[in-house]
Scaffold this motif. Structure first.
Motif, PDB file in Angstrom:
ATOM      1  N   ALA A 276      47.721 -37.430 -52.717  1.00  0.00           N
ATOM      2  CA  ALA A 276      48.201 -36.120 -53.171  1.00  0.00           C
ATOM      3  C   ALA A 276      47.241 -35.532 -54.203  1.00  0.00           C
ATOM      4  N   ILE A 311      41.495 -34.933 -48.001  1.00  0.00           N
ATOM      5  CA  ILE A 311      41.923 -35.382 -46.675  1.00  0.00           C
ATOM      6  C   ILE A 311      40.957 -34.865 -45.617  1.00  0.00           C
ATOM      7  N   ILE A 315      39.959 -37.209 -42.830  1.00  0.00           N
ATOM      8  CA  ILE A 315      40.008 -36.843 -41.415  1.00  0.00           C
ATOM      9  C   ILE A 315      38.633 -37.076 -40.776  1.00  0.00           C
ATOM     10  N   VAL A 318      38.466 -40.629 -39.944  1.00  0.00           N
ATOM     11  CA  VAL A 318      39.277 -40.902 -38.752  1.00  0.00           C
ATOM     12  C   VAL A 318      38.519 -40.465 -37.499  1.00  0.00           C
ATOM     13  N   ILE A 363      49.099 -44.346 -45.570  1.00  0.00           N
ATOM     14  CA  ILE A 363      49.598 -42.974 -45.717  1.00  0.00           C
ATOM     15  C   ILE A 363      51.102 -42.911 -45.436  1.00  0.00           C
ATOM     16  N   LEU A 365      52.745 -43.562 -42.715  1.00  0.00           N
ATOM     17  CA  LEU A 365      53.153 -43.128 -41.385  1.00  0.00           C
ATOM     18  C   LEU A 365      53.908 -44.265 -40.694  1.00  0.00           C
TER      19      LEU A 365
ATOM     20  N   PHE B  19      45.446 -41.563 -33.278  1.00  0.00           N
ATOM     21  CA  PHE B  19      44.511 -40.978 -34.253  1.00  0.00           C
ATOM     22  C   PHE B  19      44.940 -39.564 -34.628  1.00  0.00           C
ATOM     23  N   SER B  21      47.939 -38.497 -34.658  1.00  0.00           N
ATOM     24  CA  SER B  21      49.131 -38.561 -35.504  1.00  0.00           C
ATOM     25  C   SER B  21      48.730 -38.818 -36.953  1.00  0.00           C
ATOM     26  N   ILE B  22      47.672 -39.593 -37.167  1.00  0.00           N
ATOM     27  CA  ILE B  22      47.182 -39.806 -38.542  1.00  0.00           C
ATOM     28  C   ILE B  22      46.717 -38.477 -39.137  1.00  0.00           C
ATOM     29  N   ILE B  23      45.918 -37.762 -38.357  1.00  0.00           N
ATOM     30  CA  ILE B  23      45.388 -36.483 -38.860  1.00  0.00           C
ATOM     31  C   ILE B  23      46.532 -35.506 -39.114  1.00  0.00           C
ATOM     32  N   TYR B  25      49.731 -36.200 -39.689  1.00  0.00           N
ATOM     33  CA  TYR B  25      50.591 -36.591 -40.809  1.00  0.00           C
ATOM     34  C   TYR B  25      49.898 -36.329 -42.145  1.00  0.00           C
ATOM     35  N   LEU B  26      48.593 -36.603 -42.206  1.00  0.00           N
ATOM     36  CA  LEU B  26      47.850 -36.343 -43.446  1.00  0.00           C
ATOM     37  C   LEU B  26      47.928 -34.868 -43.820  1.00  0.00           C
ATOM     38  N   THR B  27      47.743 -34.021 -42.824  1.00  0.00           N
ATOM     39  CA  THR B  27      47.790 -32.582 -43.077  1.00  0.00           C
ATOM     40  C   THR B  27      49.184 -32.169 -43.515  1.00  0.00           C
ATOM     41  N   PHE B  29      51.460 -34.035 -44.879  1.00  0.00           N
ATOM     42  CA  PHE B  29      51.699 -34.582 -46.218  1.00  0.00           C
ATOM     43  C   PHE B  29      51.060 -33.696 -47.283  1.00  0.00           C
ATOM     44  N   GLN B  30      49.833 -33.287 -47.018  1.00  0.00           N
ATOM     45  CA  GLN B  30      49.120 -32.510 -48.039  1.00  0.00           C
ATOM     46  C   GLN B  30      49.744 -31.128 -48.231  1.00  0.00           C
ATOM     47  N   ILE B  31      50.240 -30.545 -47.135  1.00  0.00           N
ATOM     48  CA  ILE B  31      50.785 -29.182 -47.256  1.00  0.00           C
ATOM     49  C   ILE B  31      52.196 -29.205 -47.820  1.00  0.00           C
ATOM     50  N   ALA B  34      52.674 -33.181 -50.891  1.00  0.00           N
ATOM     51  CA  ALA B  34      51.778 -33.617 -51.972  1.00  0.00           C
ATOM     52  C   ALA B  34      52.189 -33.034 -53.321  1.00  0.00           C
TER      53      ALA B  34
END
Lengths: 412, 467
Positions: A276, A311, A315, A318, A363, A365, B19, B21-23, B25-27, B29-31, B34
């Motif tokens: 975060a 991120i 990314i 990834v 993360i 997930l 892969f 889903s990682i991208i 979820y990260l996005t 999470f950040q929006i 976070a």
């Protein structure tokens, strides 16, 4: 000048040189107080990678990109480790040196020795032996009994078992008749998984099962048996949730880590705080505080990357793995011989799933389990086993090109 | 082999999904997550930022220091020079106990959060100095706060004074209070104290408004018209079998004298004639049951009724009882509306934010919206003057100044009534509007609360204080 243009410009290796220049330049400016050793380390690492890359091209070792991608990942790992603790960074470079040598050794050994597909009993025996040794001499680290201490070095046998397991699967699918029947085969597979579970290495157990079930999905002829396997996995999972406390804790902290931030949820919440804090663009290399995350140099290095590189940086990492996996699948698809095909597939899937398990874990997930982030996390065993695995993949890429019509876009 | 490759495609798709889903979820999470996650108190990054920041100073409107950070060689302490005088409205900022009051509302200004870019952080890293927070100037007036605190000392309740022309809060005192300089020592006692010394009664204390609500009733009567305001008070009124009584029989009354003597029965009768809808909609216009605008969080007053309100309940609402609950600041705002020709100025406490170098970073313009017509406002204002000159609020009289007000004596569950006074002065050109509540005082608003308001307004109107 001409030589420079010929060797560097227009080659994908330029990207690696450029990335390393930026990483180590930034480290030099931001992290170490103008510590010359950082520049030395950066030059050394880059030089080593460039030499290896030219060897691969000059010796015509097949796919040109595999080594490039894993080198970029390793460089990122070394840079992050340097930033976290220069001692780890320097040691990781040493490990890389050893791993690079083993990469080429794996390549040549795999090509020279022709008996790989006949050694199923050796692979099984090797795995079992390593498990026995782990149980007998293993030390417990982070609640998992999966380390062996030799002198001042810690060695993780599961990293080697990973390769034995892939070879065992491949040998079985080439000559299924070597084992009495399918059930013996399944018994051996589940023995691996159960032994890993007993070592409390849930990440590896998940990984082994994932790789096995994926390959089994391709070669199974009996859909019923395949579904039984899925059912068995679900049963084992549910059973261990109710009988094994640490599994339940892992699962519960995944559902709600905020309930006990100071205790059980500490690791994952610190990881989320870091991600975060990084936002989209990150705090900048050396400007964040990833040191707050426990185990940041091994399991949680991805969180540190997200904090300092954002991120978008995460990314990008990834996507690098994605290209790496893509090369693996490409090689797999071009091979027709069953043993080598399964080996290629096994290696590809192992590193694909391992990446997902650890990144997904940090993360939040999926539930967090401790496996390393391939090529990036600190650690000799995992770096060496990964380089050996990809050395084999390099050999397979060469094999897949032989006898196939293949037009390489790069000028040789 | 071909079918093997076909199944292989499934695995490739699976890997793609993993892969992606990682991208994804990260996005996500950040929006979406976070911002919330990083504000968690366990996030050591927050503390780290804190430790590396010289928190800005809080001033009153004239530059009197209300809270400052003292920097010694190796430590920083937040100090409150007036101890408990500003305990609620300025509040405290404490590593362990969090933040309240202005320290909390304007935390990001005081910490200079948001105006630090990577470049700024880099600069600060190179220069090596700590981050310096911005300074916050509040609308509070130190002299008035001092007076209000003195007047309320030893009592329980709250005083709120605002400038009706701008909505600026001039003083806000809540009792009992605490000393923000001694939080660590006193904390355990403070949290278990049943008198809730940590509560800012001015903004979050919920009281029945009692007869002070009759000013809103008067506005409702004038706005709707058509009902007879003349009445012969016999001292009691029977509504649906319940008897509503006055202190005494007031005899013949019109609207003005009904407000002046605070006749319960006539207001109850008029409310019944107006009907629930008219009364409730006027209350709603005065932000009952709605959150008040402004730059500070104010507890929303409660008026848990709909148009089908029972007659007995409606009669109770007319005299500010029933289930009505309101904060002192809202009653000060109500008084301010009548002072300001029917326009409500949003209550606010931030005057301006200055950078450490003295550059003005932020200042708020006064915001107002019309609640009632000027005619009705002025008519009620005249009646409120009558309250002070000839009615229950005589104790609020100031010689040479026209004062308008309304008293209230609110019944509540404790058995001891709360004493209310709301008002403003000078009535011909209002400069200050006040609300005074003395909790469980037992005496009437006219006796107990009106003199407090008088003292405060007298102080405010002295030459040179508010100009």
């Amino acid at each position: 000048m001409f030589l420079f243009r010929k060797l560097v410009l227009g080659r994908p290796i330029t990207i690696l040189i450029f990335i390393n220049l930026m990483f180590f330049g930034l480290l030099f400016l931001m992290v170490g107080p103008y510590d010359r050793s950082i520049l030395v380390a950066g030059v050394l690492l880059t030089l080593l990678m460039v030499v290896c890359y030219y060897l691969i091209i000059k010796l015509d070792m097949g796919d040109q990109y595999i080594f490039l991608i894993i080198s970029i990942l390793t460089s990122l790992g070394v840079a992050m480790l340097y930033r976290l603790n220069p001692v780890y960074g320097f040691r990781q470079i040493t490990w890389f040196g050893i791993a690079a040598v083993l990469y080429f050794m794996a390549y040549f050994l795999f090509r020279w020795i022709k008996l790989w597909d006949k050694g199923i009993y050796v692979y099984i025996a090797g795995s079992i032996l390593l498990f026995v040794v782990t149980f007998a001499f293993g030390t417990t680290v982070k609640g998992a009994t999966n380390w062996i201490r030799i002198g001042s070095f810690n060695f993780q046998p599961a990293e080697a078992i990973k390769l034995f397991f892939i070879f065992m699967l491949a040998a079985y699918f080439k000559y299924p008749e070597k084992l009495k029947n399918t059930y013996v085969f399944l018994g051996i597979v589940y023995l691996h998984i159960i032994l890993l579970t007993l070592q409390r290495d849930m990440g590896m157990a998940m990984l082994f099962f994932g790789v096995f079930i994926s390959i089994y999905y391709i070669y199974q002829t009996d859909i019923k048996l395949f579904l039984y396997n899925i059912a068995a996995a679900v049963t084992i999972g549910t059973f261990s949730y109710f009988t094994m406390n640490h599994v339940r804790v892992r699962f519960d902290t995944w559902l709600n880590p905020w309930k006990d931030i100071a205790g059980r949820g500490y690791q994952i919440t610190q990881s989320l705080f870091a991600i975060a804090a990084g936002g989209f663009f990150g705090s900048g290399l050396g400007l964040g505080t990833p040191g707050y995350i426990p185990e940041v140099h091994t399991d949680f290095i991805f969180s540190a990357i997200c904090e300092e590189l954002g991120i978008f940086g995460g990314i990008a990492v990834v996507l690098l793995y994605f290209i790496m996996i893509y090369r693996g699948f490409k090689i797999t698809l071009m091979i027709n011989e069953p043993f080598t095909k399964v080996v290629a597939l096994g290696i590809t899937l192992t590193y694909s799933y391992q990446t997902f398990i650890i990144i997904g874990g940090v993360i939040k997930l999926i539930p967090l389990t401790g496996v390393t982030l391939p090529f990036v996390s600190y650690g000799g065993s995992s770096l060496i086993s990964a380089f050996v695995a990809f050395g084999i993949l390099q050999a397979l890429s060469k094999k897949s090109l032989e006898g196939e019509e293949f037009v390489e876009l790069e000028q040789r | 082999m071909n079918s093997d490759n076909k199944k292989m495609i499934h695995l490739i798709v699976l890997s793609c999904v993993l892969f992606l889903s990682i991208i994804g979820y990260l996005t996500y999470f950040q929006i979406f997550m976070a911002a919330g996650v990083s504000q968690n108190n366990y996030n050591r990054r927050l503390w780290q930022r804190e430790e590396n920041t010289v928190r800005g100073t809080i001033y009153d409107r004239n530059g009197v220091v209300l809270a400052e950070t003292l920097v010694t060689e190796d430590s920083m302490t937040r100090s409150y020079p007036f101890n408990s005088m500003y305990s609620h409205i300025v509040g405290y900022s404490h590593r362990q106990y969090g933040r309240t009051g202005a320290e909390s509302y304007f935390n990001s200004d005081l910490m200079a959060i948001g105006n630090d870019s990577t470049v700024a952080r880099l600069m600060e890293r190179i220069t090596g100095g700590p981050i310096r927070g911005n300074h916050v100037y509040l609308t509070l007036h130190h002299q008035l706060q001092q007076t209000a605190e003195r007047l309320l000392r030893g009592k329980k309740g709250a005083i709120v004074a605002i400038d009706p022309r701008s909505g600026e809060i001039l003083a806000m005192v809540s009792k009992p209070d605490f000393n923000p300089n001694k939080l660590s020592a006193d904390w355990d006692k403070l949290v278990v104290n049943e008198e809730s010394p940590l509560l800012n009664r001015g903004l979050a204390g919920m009281y029945p408004p009692g007869s002070t609500f009759k000013v809103i009733m008067s506005a409702a009567v004038l706005a709707n018209g058509g009902i007879d305001t003349n009445y012969n008070c016999t001292g009691s009124l029977v509504v649906d079998g319940y008897t509503l009584s006055d202190l005494k029989a007031h005899g013949y009354l019109d609207l003005r004298s009904s407000l002046a003597v605070s006749c319960n029965t006539n207001f109850a009768r008029m409310a019944l004639e107006l009907g629930g809808e008219a009364v409730l909609s006027m209350a709603k216009d005065f932000y009952f049951g709605k959150s008040l605008p402004g730059d500070i969080p104010i507890q929303t007053s409660r008026i848990p009724y709909n148009r089908n309100i029972e007659p007995t309940e409606l009669a109770a609402v007319a005299i500010g009882q029933g289930k009505l609950l309101v904060t002192p600041i809202q009653m000060a705002v109500v008084a301010g509306i009548f002072a300001n020709d029917g326009i409500m100025m949003s209550p606010r406490i931030l005057k301006e934010v200055q950078s450490p170098e003295g550059k003005q970073l932020k200042s708020l313009a006064a915001e107002g919206n019309r609640i009632i017509s000027p005619d009705i406002a002025n008519e009620v204002k005249a009646m409120m003057e009558a309250v002070v000159t000839e009615g229950t609020g005589k104790n609020a009289r100031i010689s040479g100044v026209r004062v308008a007000g309304k008293t209230g004596t609110a019944e509540n569950a404790t058995g001891e009534s709360h004493a209310w006074f709301i008002g403003f002065a000078p009535a011909d050109a209002p400069k200050i509007a006040v609300a005074v509540i003395l909790e469980t005082e037992g005496r009437s608003g006219g006796v107990a609360a009106a003199p407090v308001a008088r003292e405060l307004m007298t102080q405010a109107l002295k030459r040179g204080v508010l100009d």
